[in-house]
Design a protein around this motif. Structure first.
Motif, PDB file in Angstrom:
ATOM      1  N   ASP A   1      17.654   5.468 -44.107  1.00 55.32           N
ATOM      2  CA  ASP A   1      18.434   6.269 -43.159  1.00 55.32           C
ATOM      3  C   ASP A   1      19.859   6.541 -43.629  1.00 55.32           C
ATOM      4  O   ASP A   1      20.594   7.300 -42.989  1.00 55.32           O
ATOM      5  CB  ASP A   1      18.435   5.626 -41.765  1.00 55.32           C
ATOM      6  N   HIS A   2      20.240   5.949 -44.768  1.00 54.09           N
ATOM      7  CA  HIS A   2      21.565   6.184 -45.331  1.00 54.09           C
ATOM      8  C   HIS A   2      21.516   6.825 -46.715  1.00 54.09           C
ATOM      9  O   HIS A   2      22.561   7.200 -47.250  1.00 54.09           O
ATOM     10  CB  HIS A   2      22.347   4.872 -45.402  1.00 54.09           C
ATOM     11  N   LEU A   3      20.324   6.960 -47.277  1.00 55.66           N
ATOM     12  CA  LEU A   3      20.204   7.408 -48.664  1.00 55.66           C
ATOM     13  C   LEU A   3      19.237   8.572 -48.864  1.00 55.66           C
ATOM     14  O   LEU A   3      19.454   9.425 -49.725  1.00 55.66           O
ATOM     15  CB  LEU A   3      19.759   6.216 -49.535  1.00 55.66           C
ATOM     16  N   ASN A   4      18.167   8.644 -48.079  1.00 56.26           N
ATOM     17  CA  ASN A   4      17.055   9.502 -48.455  1.00 56.26           C
ATOM     18  C   ASN A   4      17.281  11.004 -48.303  1.00 56.26           C
ATOM     19  O   ASN A   4      16.393  11.796 -48.615  1.00 56.26           O
ATOM     20  CB  ASN A   4      15.788   9.093 -47.705  1.00 56.26           C
ATOM     21  N   GLY A   5      18.456  11.406 -47.875  1.00 58.01           N
ATOM     22  CA  GLY A   5      18.813  12.823 -47.909  1.00 58.01           C
ATOM     23  C   GLY A   5      19.529  13.219 -49.183  1.00 58.01           C
ATOM     24  O   GLY A   5      20.076  14.320 -49.280  1.00 58.01           O
ATOM     25  N   ILE A   6      19.497  12.354 -50.181  1.00 60.63           N
ATOM     26  CA  ILE A   6      20.256  12.564 -51.408  1.00 60.63           C
ATOM     27  C   ILE A   6      19.886  13.875 -52.096  1.00 60.63           C
ATOM     28  O   ILE A   6      20.730  14.518 -52.724  1.00 60.63           O
ATOM     29  CB  ILE A   6      20.081  11.354 -52.356  1.00 60.63           C
TER      30      ILE A   6
ATOM     31  N   GLY B   1      21.983  10.532 -45.286  1.00 56.60           N
ATOM     32  CA  GLY B   1      20.777  10.232 -44.523  1.00 56.60           C
ATOM     33  C   GLY B   1      19.803  11.402 -44.516  1.00 56.60           C
ATOM     34  O   GLY B   1      20.106  12.499 -44.993  1.00 56.60           O
ATOM     35  N   PRO B   2      18.621  11.185 -43.954  1.00 52.74           N
ATOM     36  CA  PRO B   2      17.597  12.232 -43.952  1.00 52.74           C
ATOM     37  C   PRO B   2      17.931  13.440 -43.091  1.00 52.74           C
ATOM     38  O   PRO B   2      17.239  14.457 -43.168  1.00 52.74           O
ATOM     39  CB  PRO B   2      16.350  11.506 -43.420  1.00 52.74           C
ATOM     40  N   ASP B   3      19.001  13.370 -42.294  1.00 50.90           N
ATOM     41  CA  ASP B   3      19.431  14.501 -41.478  1.00 50.90           C
ATOM     42  C   ASP B   3      20.583  15.277 -42.117  1.00 50.90           C
ATOM     43  O   ASP B   3      21.198  16.120 -41.455  1.00 50.90           O
ATOM     44  CB  ASP B   3      19.862  14.018 -40.089  1.00 50.90           C
ATOM     45  N   LEU B   4      20.864  15.034 -43.392  1.00 55.47           N
ATOM     46  CA  LEU B   4      22.044  15.626 -44.022  1.00 55.47           C
ATOM     47  C   LEU B   4      22.054  17.145 -43.927  1.00 55.47           C
ATOM     48  O   LEU B   4      23.073  17.748 -43.589  1.00 55.47           O
ATOM     49  CB  LEU B   4      22.139  15.191 -45.490  1.00 55.47           C
TER      50      LEU B   4
END
Length: 251
Positions: free
Chosen positions: A73-78, A47-50
């Protein structure tokens, strides 16, 4: 790592009792988990908070990411996986259903290329997973779920299962949850929502699955920790950021 919904808690611009609470268990980053088995480190979602979560928990190693679905919210911290690639000087495997992996290939192709000498980008290897597999000798079982109109994957490792972003659990997926003792379960809010479980629905599914311990996750700011905890029956509890639990991987 995190037990919040897509907006996180506090929610921007909100002054409800949960958002202004001084209880740290009401501060929720976006929903994800880190699993440590000996030296192996697995993430569930990025997520973006990773970055914030990894610094808070002192994470230095990620060997693979188990994806549930490609919502932001589940991917964009990749992209923050590049730091872990840099540390290990090696790639990170991405595991998920073809719907999710195709989305990653389309949106984050720059991270799927060979490493550069400076390791300035993530170096990721996507794998389409539609059934149980072995990763580094560990059995991983994806659990097909419905998330509104989207196909979402829960994950089972040993006697633990992580089911976030759920609106329905197909009958054939229930069989994959037999014997689960520790269950993390979607619980968005009190009011029903088309792509998530409400509190009442989460309790119904928790009773049906029958885990010894069920932890509610992916909650909005409408659910205050202390008040919700008081409403939970025996065997069900409210999750919070940084919660650490043990489970049996050889079950």
């Amino acid at each position: 790592m995190g037990c919040g919904s897509s907006s996180g808690t506090p929610a921007l611009g909100c002054s409800c009792p949960t958002c202004v609470s001084d209880n740290p268990k009401n501060r929720r980053t976006r929903c994800s988990a880190y699993i440590r088995i000996d030296e192996l480190g697995l993430l569930i979602d990025t997520g973006p908070d990773l970055r914030q979560q990894a610094l808070r928990e002192g994470l230095t190693r990620v060997d693979a990411v188990l994806y549930t679905h490609p919502h932001a919210d589940h991917l964009n911290g990749i992209d923050d996986l590049r730091a872990f690639c840099y540390v290990k000087r090696g790639p990170i495997d991405l595991l998920g259903n073809s719907f999710t992996m195709d989305n990653i290939r389309a949106r984050f192709g720059y991270g799927l290329m060979p490493a550069s000498p400076s390791w300035d980008k993530p170096v990721l290897v996507p794998h389409d997973v539609e059934g149980p597999l072995s990763f580094s000798g560990l059995k991983l079982t994806p659990i097909p779920l419905k998330h509104g109109h989207w196909p979402c994957s829960g994950w089972r490792i040993g006697d633990m299962a992580w089911l976030t972003d759920v609106s329905d659990i197909p009958e054939e997926s229930l069989a994959l949850l037999d014997g689960v003792r520790l269950l993390f379960l979607d619980c968005l809010r009190d009011t029903p929502y088309f792509s998530h479980l409400s509190f009442a629905q989460a309790l119904d599914w928790a009773a049906r699955i029958g885990a010894q311990r069920t932890v509610l996750i992916h909650m909005t700011h409408e659910l205050e920790f202390t008040a919700l905890s008081a409403r939970c029956p025996a065997g069900v509890e409210v999750g919070f950021d940084g919660l650490q639990l043990d489970f049996n991987v050889n079950f």
